[in-house]
Structures are given as structure tokens and as C-alpha cells.
Design an enzyme around this catalytic site. Structure first.
Site, PDB file in Angstrom:
ATOM      1  N   LYS A 190       0.867  -1.190   0.000  1.00 21.94           N
ATOM      2  CA  LYS A 190       0.000   0.000   0.000  1.00 21.94           C
ATOM      3  C   LYS A 190       0.898   1.233   0.000  1.00 21.94           C
ATOM      4  O   LYS A 190       1.671   1.449   0.927  1.00 21.94           O
ATOM      5  CB  LYS A 190      -0.912   0.003   1.224  1.00 21.94           C
ATOM      6  CG  LYS A 190      -1.867   1.182   1.293  1.00 21.94           C
ATOM      7  CD  LYS A 190      -2.756   1.077   2.525  1.00 21.94           C
ATOM      8  CE  LYS A 190      -3.707   2.263   2.631  1.00 21.94           C
ATOM      9  NZ  LYS A 190      -4.576   2.161   3.839  1.00 21.94           N
ATOM     10  N   ASN A 209       0.722  11.503   1.928  1.00 18.28           N
ATOM     11  CA  ASN A 209      -0.138  12.083   2.954  1.00 18.28           C
ATOM     12  C   ASN A 209      -0.013  13.584   3.181  1.00 18.28           C
ATOM     13  O   ASN A 209      -0.317  14.051   4.266  1.00 18.28           O
ATOM     14  CB  ASN A 209       0.098  11.358   4.280  1.00 18.28           C
ATOM     15  CG  ASN A 209      -0.812  10.154   4.419  1.00 18.28           C
ATOM     16  OD1 ASN A 209      -1.970  10.200   4.053  1.00 18.28           O
ATOM     17  ND2 ASN A 209      -0.275   9.063   4.933  1.00 18.28           N
ATOM     18  N   ASP A 242       1.256   5.168   0.101  1.00 20.31           N
ATOM     19  CA  ASP A 242       0.510   6.338   0.562  1.00 20.31           C
ATOM     20  C   ASP A 242       1.235   7.637   0.186  1.00 20.31           C
ATOM     21  O   ASP A 242       2.426   7.640  -0.154  1.00 20.31           O
ATOM     22  CB  ASP A 242       0.320   6.258   2.077  1.00 20.31           C
ATOM     23  CG  ASP A 242      -1.018   6.823   2.531  1.00 20.31           C
ATOM     24  OD1 ASP A 242      -1.608   7.633   1.800  1.00 20.31           O
ATOM     25  OD2 ASP A 242      -1.468   6.453   3.630  1.00 20.31           O
ATOM     26  N   ASP A 295     -10.367   7.606   3.142  1.00 22.76           N
ATOM     27  CA  ASP A 295     -10.192   7.227   4.541  1.00 22.76           C
ATOM     28  C   ASP A 295     -11.535   7.103   5.258  1.00 22.76           C
ATOM     29  O   ASP A 295     -11.602   6.542   6.356  1.00 22.76           O
ATOM     30  CB  ASP A 295      -9.326   8.259   5.272  1.00 22.76           C
ATOM     31  CG  ASP A 295      -7.843   8.053   5.023  1.00 22.76           C
ATOM     32  OD1 ASP A 295      -7.474   7.020   4.435  1.00 22.76           O
ATOM     33  OD2 ASP A 295      -7.048   8.923   5.423  1.00 22.76           O
TER      34      ASP A 295
END
Length: 715
Positions: A469, A473, A471, A541
């Protein structure tokens, strides 16, 4: 198929159901004629006429003005008074831009990009060559055709053939001029945890524009824009769409003139992009996908879905069985504990989950979000024997292993930043800002990319992984580079995005058997560019099922079900008095690829049973969801959601329906079925395809959610 009719100077691009036509006029200009359903009536579509206050070309006469003639590309300050696609800054300081047509050619395949995502396996490509005779810049405009998916992609190359530096200031390389009509603009807008909600409003005079200046495609706006006839529905009427195969700053807009003409454009964000071309240098733009439907927005979406699955997503993974994961984030956050993870794995195996994903907190000194990001080595306090031994234990239990990374970011409290503070994006002599306690690495510098890639490869070298995964951010600010000279600071954000793609390419090639999932605080980088490297993307999210209904519906407008990561969790963002149970959450998760995001050690026996059943059902219908045609249900009211997914051969379909309003729905009419077939449900009920299409299927009154799985009755 692409053809050139030399008698009429007509260029025609045909897909399975559409025609795109243009005409070379006065030997110098490329006029846009038509984009729509196949037609033989093109000869009288090109017209010239005088208009007051419209600048005209003196050598041709007052009837020819670039302000009134629809063109394939428009150029700044050249007589076209609408917003224009291309703007350069000349050596003498002005920005008047005018490229003349010089030649064209048609060839099989397409021009592939080395360091950017692109649409694979084009059937044919049209190359139109333009030259700005004053600046000495040459422009190659490309149209690649994908016949079966009814799509065309547009991209371009600029080449400086002069001795002077040329600065590209504006590059909206996809332009579509529509002569007239009453249309609505559709965009996918939102915010963090509210991504890609459908926004639709009638187009009015002036510019309606969406954009990102955040350094990524963003939670707020998605790089997608559509026009549809005011009267069009999901299943009827005309619609056009553009979708950017790019993950950085963009702009997309529709402009309506007082005469009713509409100009649709998409490209790099003019406010955050510039590019200097020295003598002999070239610049390739990212590409834009164009499509047209005369059968409503469902067909528009299906064209884009087919294109993304067939030409964007890695063919190794696109239709392969997707992992059903348990992700540790919402249960453990940074508190990764090897013993607890092994208990998780045991429970996951019992439930039928096949992949354990370790989220944030496994590396460096990462015990909270202020430290350790960028230090890609295993935390030996949390994994005493290392990650390889842990991976072996997981695989010996019969599970696969996944892990979380965020390669583009660092914390100020990290070892890498302490050693190399010059390796983050920053403006000289200015203090920078933090977001989520993070800084962004300067990926315009290949040394930074190579260092991070090698550290991650070194850490995972002997670790068996099936899933990563990835990400991202925080948004970019203070977007300067200590690595680039002053004259190239305007190139920083696009060079950063090229660095992101280079990093994706290196890591996905280093781990070719691993399936990567994209993420950006949820859905902040959900675009076709990331899908080139990551077959699916963490959608948001926000895993609350009520909120997810709007998010997933909007996402489906531009992206296939196979790209939408949909997890069942315990999270609740809505304010319903009675939180929907796991059955409802599973029903909503049918709109994507199933996974779990909760503490599975705390499941009640009843919910354990539900999870086992959900996983069995998901595996049964997953091939249909990965490959089928999705139709959003037509004629629903506020509070109603639903879709039908039909296999390509129409032998199987799934209907998912949710009602969070107060509508007393009794029947739902379906779409896309074989009207001559008999369909049998899992409970044994048999329906004629014609009946389902015309009369629909009956639902229990006040149903909050339901789904039906039908296959052709073989008896």
C-alpha cells in the site's frame, strides 16, 4: 481507423461507435468539425462568416477569424478571444503564440512515454505537426485511437528549433470545441473524506473551471470533466468526457461564449507550471482520454472503464483475483505488535481473509506520526527477528503479507532529514511549512529517488510480499528545489511528478509479483496516472457506508469497480441513530474490491459468521465485478443508490441497491441485459430479460439495502 481525404482535406478518426473529424483550411489551420456518433454528413459543417469585433486574418479576409472558427488547438493572443490552449513566452518577452499546420502522418500504434503513464496498445495514431514561425518552436499534436473502447487520447510534444530559450507557459493540450447545445457540466468534487461527489450544473456564459495546485490530483477536485445534454440521463442522451492520465497539478474547464459555443479543455495547471526549452530540447505533455456517448452517462462511464482496464492498468493484475485484506490501521494505528499480528493472522485464516497488511508503524522509530518517516528499515523492537522471519511465519499459516510505505515523504525527526535537509522541497531563504508533521522529498533530484528506492529494495529484498500500500499524505507547499537552477524553479512541480512516476516505475519493476495499491490520505491521488502503476486505489479514509455511497457513485463515473478499494470497518461518520450493521456495509462494499479495516479479534460470533459468508460471496462474484459493465440505476431519488454489473456476454449480473432516504421503492428497472434470456437468482426465481428491462424487479417496501445475483438459466 484514421483516414485522410485529400480532396476535402478531411481527417477522420473512427472508433467502434464514434467519429472525430477535422479539416485543414487555408493550408495553415486545423479546424474542428465534429465529434459524435458516426455520420456521413461532414461536407457542409465547416463555415466562415464575419463577426463584429472579431480579429481576422488579413490575407484571407474578414470571413476568417480564429475567434469564430472552431479549431483543434487555440493559441494565446492570436485572434482567438476565448481562453486558449497553448501559450509560450518568446525571446523578445511577449507571449503572442501562433502555430501553423505544416504536415501530418498516420501510423500504427502510438508514441510511448518513458517516464509518464500512458494508454497502452493504441490501434493507430494521427500526428499533426505545427510550427510557430516566429519563436521557432515545433508542436507535434497526437491523437491515438482505441477503437473498441470508443476512446481517443490526446498528447503533444514541443521541440525548440531556435537558438533562443522558449518558455512554455500554458499547455491545455486537449481541446474540444462544441458548436452549440444546452449542456450541464459534471465534475467530481469534495474534500478529505468526502472525495469525488458528483457536482452537476447547467453551463452558463463564462468559464467553469476546476483545478489542483496541491502537487497531487487532490481530494478536492478530480482530473475529470464531462458535458452532458441537459435532458440526458444515465441511459439516454449525448455526453462528452475528458480524463487526465496525470497525478499532479491540473486544470479542466468548460467555457461558454455568448454565441452558444462551448470549449472544453484539460491540461497542466497554468498557475504552477512553466517549462524552459533550450535549443534542441523537447517537452512531452501527459495525455488526456476523450470519449463520447449518445446513450447517456452510463455508456460514457463504460467507455472510460474499458479504456482504463484494457489500456491503463497493468494487464498482469487487471483481471487477476484481488486479495481480500485485513488492514491493521484502524485497529492498531502505530502500535504494531508482532504477537498481536500473529493472532490477527490466525483469526484472518479462520475467517477466510487471505492477506494481512501491516500499515504504518513497522519501520524506523515510528511510534507516532512525528518521527521516522523516510527511515525505511525494520523496527527491531517491534519485529525482534526481522521482517523476513515474520513473513515466513505468516506464509506458513497460509496467508499472504502486505505492507504500507510512503516513499515521497519524510519527518523532520527522521534520520534521513538530519543527514540531508537539502533533500526536501523548499524555497531558498524561506521558512517552510509542515502538514501532517511531514515534509516532501525533492524528487526532481535523481539521487533522492535512487536512495529511497534502494533502501526499500534492501529492506524487502528477502521478505516475501504480495501487496504494498503506497501512501502520499500531504500536499505540496513551498515548491522550490535547491537542486534546480533559478530559471527552472517553475518546472519544480511537474519535475516532482515525473520523479514520482520514476519512483513508481522502479519499485513496481523491482517487485513485479507484488500488487501495489495507491493511496493519498485516502482518495487524494485517485487518477488514471496512479492506476498505470497500481491496479486499485484506496478510495477514501472515510469507510462509513452511508458516506461511501456518494463517494463510490461519483468515483464510478470515471473509474471502474476494479479500481475502487472498498473496506468494511467499524467507523461511523454519519449521525444515524442506529449504525448500519455489517450486512449493510458489505452491500455498499459490492461497489468495489472487498477488504476489512477493523479489529477482527473483537468480532462477535454472529459477525464472524457474517464475515465468512461475505468473503465466500465476494470470491464468487469478484470476476464479474472486475470485468463486467456497470450501469448506475436510472431514475433514483435522493437517498437512493444502486447499480447493476453485467458480464460482457450478458450471462450473469449483480444488482446492488441501497435506500437511506424515506422512499417507498417497489420496483427497479434494470439495464444491459439480454432481453431474450431467462435469468435465475440464487434463490431459484426465474425472470425473463425482457421483464427485468421493462417491468423491473420487485423490492420489499422500505428496503434499506439488498442485492441479487443472477445467472442465465441453463435448463
Amino acid at each position: 481507423m484514421i483516414e485522410f481525404n485529400i480532396d476535402d482535406n478531411l481527417l477522420k478518426i473512427e472508433t467502434k461507435n464514434t467519429l472525430y473529424a477535422m479539416k485543414i483550411v487555408h493550408d495553415k489551420y486545423v479546424a474542428h468539425l465534429y465529434y459524435g456518433a458516426k455520420s456521413d454528413f461532414l461536407r457542409d459543417m465547416y463555415k466562415e462568416y464575419p463577426v463584429d469585433f472579431a480579429p481576422y486574418v488579413a490575407d484571407i479576409g474578414a470571413n476568417f477569424s480564429l475567434n469564430t472558427v472552431s479549431t483543434e488547438l487555440s493559441f494565446f493572443d492570436s485572434g482567438d478571444m476565448k481562453d486558449t490552449a497553448v501559450k509560450i513566452k518568446n525571446a523578445n518577452g511577449d507571449s503572442t503564440t501562433l502555430f501553423y499546420y505544416k504536415s501530418h502522418r498516420i501510423f500504427k500504434g502510438r508514441c510511448n512515454f518513458e517516464n509518464m503513464p500512458y494508454s497502452r496498445n493504441a490501434d493507430e495514431t494521427l500526428e499533426i505537426v505545427y510550427v510557430d514561425e516566429v519563436s521557432g518552436c515545433k508542436l507535434y499534436s497526437y491523437y491515438s485511437v482505441f477503437e473498441k473502447s470508443d476512446t481517443i487520447t490526446r498528447y503533444a510534444k514541443f521541440v525548440n528549433q531556435s537558438e533562443n530559450v522558449i518558455q512554455l507557459c500554458q499547455v491545455n493540450i486537449a481541446q474540444l470545441d462544441i458548436s452549440q447545445g444546452e449542456y450541464s457540466v459534471i465534475t467530481l468534487c469534495g474534500d478529505y473524506a468526502k472525495e469525488r461527489n458528483i457536482t452537476e450544473y447547467p453551463i452558463h456564459n463564462g468559464i467553469q473551471r476546476i483545478y489542483s495546485k496541491r502537487g497531487h490530483s487532490s481530494h478536492q477536485y478530480n482530473p475529470f470533466i464531462a458535458l452532458k445534454e441537459i435532458s440526458a440521463t444515465e441511459d439516454e442522451g449525448e455526453a462528452y468526457a475528458m480524463e487526465f492520465v496525470y497525478s499532479g497539478d491540473f486544470e479542466a474547464q468548460a467555457e461558454k461564449s455568448f454565441d452558444g459555443k462551448i470549449r472544453l479543455m484539460m491540461g497542466l495547471n497554468r498557475d504552477t507550471f512553466s517549462w524552459n526549452l533550450e535549443y534542441g530540447e523537447d517537452f512531452w505533455t501527459p495525455e488526456v482520454i476523450l470519449t463520447y456517448s449518445n446513450a447517456g452517462t452510463n455508456k460514457l462511464s463504460q467507455n472510460l472503464h474499458d479504456h482504463i482496464r484494457t489500456h491503463i492498468i497493468n494487464p498482469k493484475f487487471v483481471y487477476a483475483a484481488r486479495p481480500i485484506v485485513i488492514n491493521t490501521w484502524e485497529a492498531m494505528y502505530f502500535n504494531i505488535d508482532e504477537d498481536v499480528l500473529l493472532r490477527y493472522a490466525e483469526k484472518a485464516k479462520q475467517l477466510g481473509i487471505d492477506t494481512l497488511v501491516i500499515d504504518d508503524g513497522w519501520f524506523g522509530e515510528r511510534n507516532n506520526d512525528s518521527i521516522g518517516l523516510g527511515d525505511w528499515y525494520v523496527n527491531r523492537t517491534k519485529f525482534k527477528d526481522g521482517l523476513k522471519i515474520f513473513s515466513d511465519k505468516i506464509h506458513n499459516m497460509g496467508l499472504n503479507l502486505g505492507i504500507w510505505i510512503e516513499p515521497e515523504m519524510v519527518n523532520p525527526k527522521s534520520e534521513i532529514y538530519k543527514r540531508h535537509p537539502e533533500w526536501v522541497l523548499q524555497c531558498k531563504n524561506r521558512s517552510g511549512s509542515l502538514s501532517r508533521k511531514q515534509l516532501v522529498l525533492d524528487l526532481t533530484n535523481d539521487k533522492v529517488i535512487d536512495y529511497i528506492v534502494e533502501k526499500i529494495k534492501e529492506t524487502f529484498a528477502e521478505v516475501k510480499l504480495e501487496y504494498i500500500k503506497w501512501d502520499f499524505n500531504r500536499s505540496l507547499s513551498e515548491s522550490g528545489s535547491l537542486f534546480l537552477p533559478a530559471r527552472r524553479q517553475g518546472e519544480t512541480k511537474h519535475r516532482f511528478m515525473l520523479g514520482c512516476y520514476k519512483m513508481h516505475k522502479k519499485l513496481t519493476e523491482a517487485f513485479p509479483e507484488v500488487m501495489f495499491e495507491g493511496c493519498s490520505g485516502g482518495g487524494g491521488r485517485f487518477d488514471a496516472g496512479i492506476l498505470f502503476y497500481c491496479p486499485q486505489i484506496w478510495t477514501s479514509d472515510n469507510t462509513d457506508p452511508v458516506c461511501r455511497l456518494s463517494i463510490q457513485k461519483g468515483t464510478s463515473l470515471a473509474y471502474p469497480v476494479s479500481a475502487i478499494s472498498a473496506h468494511i470497518s467499524d467507523t461511523l461518520f454519519n449521525n444515524l441513530e442506529n449504525a448500519p450493521d455489517y450486512d449493510f456495509r458489505f452491500n455498499v462494499a459490492l461497489g468495489g474490491v472487498l477488504g476489512y479495516e477493523l479489529n477482527i479479534l473483537n468480532l462477535s460470533p454472529e459477525n464472524e459468521k457474517k464475515v465468512r459468508e461475505q468473503i465466500q460471496k465476494s470470491r464468487k462474484i469478484q470476476p464479474l465485478l472486475l470485468q463486467g459493465d456497470q450501469y448506475r440505476l436510472n431514475g433514483l431519488e435522493d437517498g437512493e443508490f444502486g447499480f447493476i454489473c453485467v458480464s460482457k456476454d450478458k450471462s450473469e449480473f449483480l444488482l446492488a441497491y441501497q435506500n437511506i432516504g424515506k422512499i417507498k421503492r417497489k420496483r427497479i428497472c434494470l439495464n444491459g441485459l439480454d432481453d431474450t434470456a431467462l435469468y435465475k437468482s440464487e434463490s431459484g426465481d426465474i425472470y425473463r430479460g425482457e421483464e427485468l428491462l421493462n417491468e423491473g424487479i420487485e423490492l420489499p417496501v422500505n428496503t434499506m439495502y439488498t442485492y441479487f445475483h443472477f445467472t442465465i438459466d441453463k435448463y
